[in-house]
Design a protein around this motif. Structure first.
Motif, PDB file in Angstrom:
ATOM      1  N   VAL A   1       0.830  -1.199   0.000  1.00  0.00           N
ATOM      2  CA  VAL A   1       0.000   0.000   0.000  1.00  0.00           C
ATOM      3  C   VAL A   1       0.867   1.252   0.000  1.00  0.00           C
ATOM      4  O   VAL A   1       0.632   2.205  -0.757  1.00  0.00           O
TER       5      VAL A   1
ATOM      6  N   CYS B   1      -5.205   2.474  -7.999  1.00  0.00           N
ATOM      7  CA  CYS B   1      -6.007   2.782  -6.808  1.00  0.00           C
ATOM      8  C   CYS B   1      -6.931   1.638  -6.463  1.00  0.00           C
ATOM      9  O   CYS B   1      -7.106   1.287  -5.281  1.00  0.00           O
ATOM     10  N   GLN B   2      -7.556   1.043  -7.499  1.00  0.00           N
ATOM     11  CA  GLN B   2      -8.441  -0.088  -7.265  1.00  0.00           C
ATOM     12  C   GLN B   2      -7.673  -1.271  -6.637  1.00  0.00           C
ATOM     13  O   GLN B   2      -8.145  -1.927  -5.711  1.00  0.00           O
ATOM     14  N   GLU B   3      -6.482  -1.527  -7.183  1.00  0.00           N
ATOM     15  CA  GLU B   3      -5.673  -2.634  -6.649  1.00  0.00           C
ATOM     16  C   GLU B   3      -5.298  -2.378  -5.174  1.00  0.00           C
ATOM     17  O   GLU B   3      -5.326  -3.298  -4.333  1.00  0.00           O
ATOM     18  N   THR B   4      -5.008  -1.146  -4.898  1.00  0.00           N
ATOM     19  CA  THR B   4      -4.607  -0.805  -3.510  1.00  0.00           C
ATOM     20  C   THR B   4      -5.767  -0.989  -2.563  1.00  0.00           C
ATOM     21  O   THR B   4      -5.610  -1.523  -1.445  1.00  0.00           O
ATOM     22  N   ILE B   5      -6.961  -0.546  -3.002  1.00  0.00           N
ATOM     23  CA  ILE B   5      -8.161  -0.714  -2.168  1.00  0.00           C
ATOM     24  C   ILE B   5      -8.436  -2.177  -1.925  1.00  0.00           C
ATOM     25  O   ILE B   5      -8.770  -2.593  -0.800  1.00  0.00           O
ATOM     26  N   MET B   6      -8.243  -3.008  -2.927  1.00  0.00           N
ATOM     27  CA  MET B   6      -8.473  -4.445  -2.783  1.00  0.00           C
ATOM     28  C   MET B   6      -7.474  -5.066  -1.784  1.00  0.00           C
ATOM     29  O   MET B   6      -7.827  -5.926  -0.979  1.00  0.00           O
TER      30      MET B   6
ATOM     31  N   ASN C   1       2.355   1.670  -3.448  1.00  0.00           N
ATOM     32  CA  ASN C   1       1.384   2.128  -4.439  1.00  0.00           C
ATOM     33  C   ASN C   1       1.041   3.587  -4.231  1.00  0.00           C
ATOM     34  O   ASN C   1       0.881   4.345  -5.194  1.00  0.00           O
ATOM     35  N   ILE C   2       0.909   4.018  -2.963  1.00  0.00           N
ATOM     36  CA  ILE C   2       0.598   5.426  -2.691  1.00  0.00           C
ATOM     37  C   ILE C   2       1.710   6.318  -3.212  1.00  0.00           C
ATOM     38  O   ILE C   2       1.453   7.410  -3.759  1.00  0.00           O
TER      39      ILE C   2
ATOM     40  N   ILE D   1      -6.060  -3.583   0.707  1.00  0.00           N
ATOM     41  CA  ILE D   1      -6.442  -3.161   2.058  1.00  0.00           C
ATOM     42  C   ILE D   1      -7.609  -3.984   2.557  1.00  0.00           C
ATOM     43  O   ILE D   1      -7.646  -4.427   3.711  1.00  0.00           O
ATOM     44  N   ARG D   2      -8.608  -4.203   1.681  1.00  0.00           N
ATOM     45  CA  ARG D   2      -9.781  -4.970   2.077  1.00  0.00           C
ATOM     46  C   ARG D   2      -9.401  -6.404   2.451  1.00  0.00           C
ATOM     47  O   ARG D   2      -9.892  -6.950   3.437  1.00  0.00           O
ATOM     48  N   LYS D   3      -8.522  -7.023   1.644  1.00  0.00           N
ATOM     49  CA  LYS D   3      -8.103  -8.402   1.925  1.00  0.00           C
ATOM     50  C   LYS D   3      -7.392  -8.487   3.283  1.00  0.00           C
ATOM     51  O   LYS D   3      -7.612  -9.417   4.062  1.00  0.00           O
TER      52      LYS D   3
END
Length: 421
Positions: free
Chosen positions: A368, A400-405, A371-372, A407-409
């Motif tokens: 994360v 951004c989508q990959e990063t959000i995923m 990616n940021i 974090i969710r995982k």
């Protein structure tokens, strides 16, 4: 052959070895004080005087040679001269006149006079100023310097004697008996030698008997019974200045010396404990809330006791002991906290898949953050070059989508929820 010469030979022959053994014993057991040193010099001088008389007897009985006889007379006169001047110096130390006795110029003058008299005696054959006539078996005729030298020698002897008598009268107890015993030497030998020198009588020699009694009594009164102080004034003044209490103690005779007379009660208590604790070299003593360290050094029949006040050391030691107790308490507290933390850690590791979840969260955090950083670079590039922004915006949106995923995982894994839910 005259009967008295045989008797002289026997008396002198018995006395001289005994006196020599006494000298050897004094040298062997000598103490490092001027009183001992000069007493040994006096005793050696007296041995020379008697041995000179013995040589005279040998000359009359076995070797009637005038040169040998003259040598014997000179030999004993030299011994008597140096013994008399050493006796004066010795008595100065006994009477606590250390300041005068220690002066180099005084000693030089004193023994220079003895040496000059001895030179006049030994060179008499050249000038005949000491003896005008000295022939074996004949009447002695004295020279012009004889009585002058005799006065100087006897003056040294009796000045030393008077100095000690005055000291006994002023400082000592049992004055009468000490004066009588102390007077045996020099009075007996001096009177005997003076009568012989003036009258010229050379028959029965009582010198060995007189000398034995005089020297023995002198040794007894001064050394054996410690009637006169063996500690010179200069040494005693130093001892009086030191903070420690120094005691010379004899179990049979009591206290022989104490540098601090005001501490009698403390000294008595220390000696009482020393007698209780046989063969100990040191111990601690508490006396009226003060702390003392007692050292014992034994020498023959006497004990040297040194009493040191250790109140400062005791307070420091007490402070150190308290610090050690505090440190041990702190260590115990830290150990308790360590055990508590270890218990918490063990409880956490008891949770299902904790290690795996922690590892997953750590990896997700790294991705994360990476990616940021990339997204931030993309926004900077878009700001600088807005014309070619379409492709870069698309790539940024995907990232951004990959990063959000990710974090969710990670969150789902921590909460125990399936990644597909």
């Amino acid at each position: 052959m005259e009967w008295y010469r045989i008797l002289n030979f026997v008396l002198q022959g018995i006395y001289l070895p005994i006196h020599l053994v006494f000298i050897v014993s004094l040298i062997k057991n000598r103490k490092p004080t001027p009183i001992w040193h000069f007493f040994i010099v006096v005793v050696i001088g007296l041995w020379i005087m008697v041995s000179g008389r013995f040589l005279e007897t040998i000359a009359y009985i076995f070797y009637p040679n005038n040169d040998f006889y003259v040598f014997a007379v000179y030999y004993q006169l030299v011994g008597t001269t140096f013994a008399s001047f050493a006796f004066l110096l010795w008595n100065l130390y006994l009477a606590r006149c250390d300041k005068l006795a220690n002066k180099a110029i005084f000693r030089i003058v004193l023994f220079s006079v003895a040496a000059i008299i001895s030179i006049f005696v030994c060179t008499n054959s050249l000038h005949h100023l000491f003896y005008e006539k000295l022939v074996m078996g004949e009447q002695v005729q004295h020279g012009k310097l004889f009585y002058l030298c005799l006065v100087l020698v006897y003056a040294a002897l009796f000045i030393g004697y008077i100095i000690s008598i005055i000291h006994i009268i002023r400082k000592e107890k049992n004055k009468a008996i000490k004066i009588i015993v102390f007077s045996l030497y020099p009075l007996l030998p001096a009177v005997t030698a003076l009568v012989r020198s003036i009258t010229g009588v050379d028959e029965l020699d009582f010198t060995p008997i007189i000398m034995f009694v005089a020297v023995f009594c002198l040794y007894i009164i001064v050394f054996k019974f410690n009637s006169l102080s063996l500690i010179s004034k200069s040494i005693e003044s130093v001892l009086e200045e030191i903070p420690n209490i120094v005691v010379l103690y004899n179990p049979q005779k009591g206290i022989l010396y104490q540098n601090n007379k005001e501490k009698k009660e403390l000294v008595d208590k220390a000696i009482e404990e020393v007698n209780k604790q046989n063969n100990v070299k040191s111990f601690e003593l508490v006396f009226y809330d003060s702390h003392f360290y007692i050292e014992i050094n034994k020498d023959d029949d006497n004990e040297l006791i040194i009493i040191n006040n250790i109140d400062d050391v005791y307070l420091e030691r007490k402070a150190i002991e308290e610090s050690i107790v505090e440190a041990e308490k702190l260590i115990n507290d830290l150990n308790e906290k360590k055990n508590t933390i270890q218990t918490y850690i063990n409880a956490l590791y008891d949770l299902p898949d904790l290690k795996e979840k922690v590892t997953s969260l750590t990896n997700a955090q790294k991705i994360v953050l990476s990616n940021i950083a990339i997204i931030k670079e993309h926004f900077i590039a878009l700001k600088n070059n807005p014309k070619n922004s379409k492709a870069l915006l698309k790539e940024t949106a995907t990232l951004c989508q990959e990063t959000i995923m990710i974090i969710r995982k990670a969150v789902n894994k921590l909460s125990g929820v399936s990644a597909n839910e």
